[in-house]
Design an enzyme around this catalytic site. Structure first.
Site, short mmCIF file in Angstrom:
data_model
loop_
_atom_site.label_atom_id
_atom_site.label_comp_id
_atom_site.label_asym_id
_atom_site.label_seq_id
_atom_site.Cartn_x
_atom_site.Cartn_y
_atom_site.Cartn_z
CB VAL A 1 -1.50 -0.62 1.35
CG1 VAL A 1 -0.93 1.41 1.08
CG2 VAL A 1 -1.86 -1.27 1.28
CG HIS A 56 8.87 10.99 -23.21
ND1 HIS A 56 8.26 11.98 -24.30
CD2 HIS A 56 8.37 10.16 -22.79
CE1 HIS A 56 7.32 11.76 -23.56
NE2 HIS A 56 7.01 10.88 -23.08
CB VAL A 72 8.03 29.94 -12.48
CG1 VAL A 72 7.02 30.70 -12.46
CG2 VAL A 72 8.94 29.87 -13.63
#
Length: 604
Positions: free
Chosen positions: A85, A201, A124
């Site tokens: 879990v 990718h 940012v």
């Protein structure tokens, strides 16, 4: 009584004559994901095994007394088959299959802990510190939830345990191929470092998955969990890309390139009015405009050109009757997939942006219907607004975060530093060969060692060869960033190439103002950087909801589409219903049966 001691409840109840009674001891079902399996007895263990479809193991325990469990080796035989879990901040407590745990506990997957999900956006938004690691676990979880929901709702689909496990693995491993700072690496750095190489990718994810399986000897473990290797390994790689696995896996994504080429060719002909010119040169438009796309793709041109490569079932992992499974992890049909569900929820959470899309509603209403001879995942007609909210959320995230001008500036500066450092960073790969950052993509052992930490490697180096790159990265951490000197919008779609960008830099540097005070400052093309941002809803100028199929409550097996103008008609219908309610009230008639639902404001 000692004041430091609390009175026992049983003592006080008897003294006060209360009818306190100790609750009966009951045998309860082991809660999923919360049980302390180290204390399980025979009953709890067998109950759990039956729930997981492992009935054949129960006989091992039913004839044994509880005190013998440890002696018969319950830990090595069973614990590796019990879900673990994870407490995820987005999805809560989630169970992860033991085979997925084996994948997670590999160096290739653990590498994702050190790759920022949003790359330079973290410079940012301070909260955007999450990584590809937790996103990948979330996608694996949601993939399992969606396929399990379809299986429970429609048993006739014959979704097997293998299907579910493969879909979970694909969701978990779909981002294995990301490089340092995620999309910055494959979208900015590699095109500049190796301009002739077409690489994404997704291609690296397939290679990294193969390397992960081989390097950690997981094939026997996969077979132990019921997978059929030759078929299921193909299926997993197809799920990751959403495209058929060809004999040369890395070239599979070219089918997307071919589709884009067809669309761009049609746009080129129309936008430049070339049909008369073609006829002038002897082409027969009706015939030759079909022939040219067939030459591009090597496939017959159907009535719908973009879908031509899929006209014949090309997937190896699963037959056509399970085509809907290919829409779960990477949906090439309309972009609705669990990858987006997780990063919408996760990115909005960490960025502090409201997420208006509720994937739980989609899970509740998801259903497989037959559409044009293929089985597709559909949703209820009333969910059309939720679908628009999903694509609006995507657009909002791009405008406010992913394409933030300061984030783009930071990634531009990191790219410049990486380009300067590329010849001086060595990464050891297979057979003790060394690679540069830009060439590490050719060797998965080397590539698995590339993470965001290369930023610190350059920043804290003392090498004189890295002085230029080090200076740029130091400017970033000291917030001495490049400045945005202007933003503009094109009046029509433009294909931007590196040659076009260089041309613009020359033009801007030479665009000296003709009026106003003159300056002695001389600017060169190298003083300007163009950052091209594309804002759409995931399918360029097309409306992605046009590729979503819906079903109604009255006929859940019949799929249909809802166009945007139809949505407007539904709004008109809702207003008309309110008019009827008001008319009934004006004439003291009984209100319509659904009046309090369609016009609650009038019922007050």
């Amino acid at each position: 009584m000692d004041p430091r001691k609390r009175p026992r409840e049983d003592d006080s109840s008897e003294a006060n004559g209360n009818a306190f009674k100790t609750p009966e001891k009951r045998v309860s079902v082991v809660p999923r994901g919360e049980a302390d399996f180290m204390r399980w007895g025979v009953g709890e263990t067998c109950e759990y095994l039956r729930g997981k479809g492992l009935q054949d193991w129960t006989g091992t325990f039913t004839d044994r007394p509880e005190e013998d469990l440890e002696q018969i080796g319950i830990q090595p035989q069973i614990l590796h088959r019990i879900n673990k879990v994870f407490n995820d901040p987005i999805h809560g407590h989630i169970e992860v299959h033991p085979l997925l745990i084996r994948i997670i506990d590999t160096p290739q997957f653990q590498r994702l802990r050190n790759i920022k999900q949003l790359g330079g956006v973290y410079f940012v938004f301070p909260g955007a510190s999450h990584n590809r690691f937790e996103h990948s676990i979330g996608v694996g979880h949601l993939a399992g939830r969606l396929v399990q929901a379809l299986s429970d709702r429609q048993p006739e689909l014959l979704i097997s345990h293998r299907d579910i496990l493969c879909v979970k693995i694909a969701g978990l491993c779909h981002d294995l191929g990301h490089g340092p700072f995620s999309h910055m690496f494959d979208r900015i750095f590699i095109p500049k470092a190796r301009p002739g190489v077409k690489w994404k990718h997704e291609i690296a994810s397939l290679k990294m998955f193969d390397y992960l399986v081989e390097d950690n000897e997981l094939k026997p473990v996969m077979e132990e969990h019921g997978l059929v290797l030759e078929e299921d390994l193909d299926f997993i790689t197809e799920l990751i890309t959403g495209l058929p696995k060809s004999s040369d896996a890395p070239s599979a994504p070219n089918s997307v390139h071919e589709i884009a080429s067809l669309e761009m060719f049609d746009y080129l002909v129309e936008d430049n009015g070339l049909k008369p010119v073609m006829e002038e040169h002897g082409l027969v438009l009706e015939e030759d405009l079909d022939f040219i796309p067939e030459l591009i793709t090597g496939l017959p041109k159907s009535s719908d050109a973009p879908s031509a490569p899929n006209s014949v079932w090309q997937y190896k992992g699963r037959p056509e009757e399970k085509s809907f499974l290919y829409e779960i992890v990477a949906n090439k049909r309309n972009g609705i997939d669990v990858d987006k569900w997780d990063y919408f929820a996760r990115d909005c959470h960490h960025l502090g942006i409201t997420n208006n899309f509720d994937y739980r509603r989609f899970l509740h209403f998801a259903r497989v219907c037959e559409v044009e001879g293929k089985k597709q995942i559909c949703t209820r007609d009333k969910e059309v607004d939720n679908m628009y909210d999903m694509f609006h959320t995507r657009n909002c995230l791009h405008r406010r975060a992913y394409q933030h001008k300061v984030g783009n500036i930071v990634e531009t500066m990191i790219t410049e530093a990486f380009l300067l450092a590329d010849d001086h960073i060595e990464v050891e790969g297979s057979e003790s060969k060394t690679f540069k950052m830009s060439t590490a993509i050719d060797d998965m052992e080397a590539y698995s060692k590339l993470t965001d930490q290369v930023f610190q490697q350059i920043l804290y180096s003392s090498s004189s060869e890295l002085a230029g790159a080090r200076k740029i990265l130091r400017n970033i951490v000291c917030r001495r960033l490049y400045k945005c000197v202007g933003e503009t919008h094109a009046d029509k779609p433009i294909t931007v190439t590196e040659e076009k960008l260089q041309q613009w830099r020359v033009e801007v540097s030479g665009a000296t103002p003709k009026t106003g005070p003159q300056s002695d400052v001389l600017l060169t093309p190298d003083d300007f950087i163009f950052s091209v941002v594309c804002m759409d809803y995931g399918m360029k100028e097309k409306n992605p909801v046009d590729n979503v199929w819906f079903y109604s409550k009255s006929d859940p097996n019949k799929a249909f589409q809802i166009r945007k103008n139809q949505k407007t008609d539904q709004e008109t219908l809702a207003v008309a219903r309110k008019h009827v309610v008001q008319w009934c009230m004006n004439n003291n008639f009984s209100k319509p049966q659904d009046g309090d639902v369609t016009a609650p404001e009038l019922m007050v």
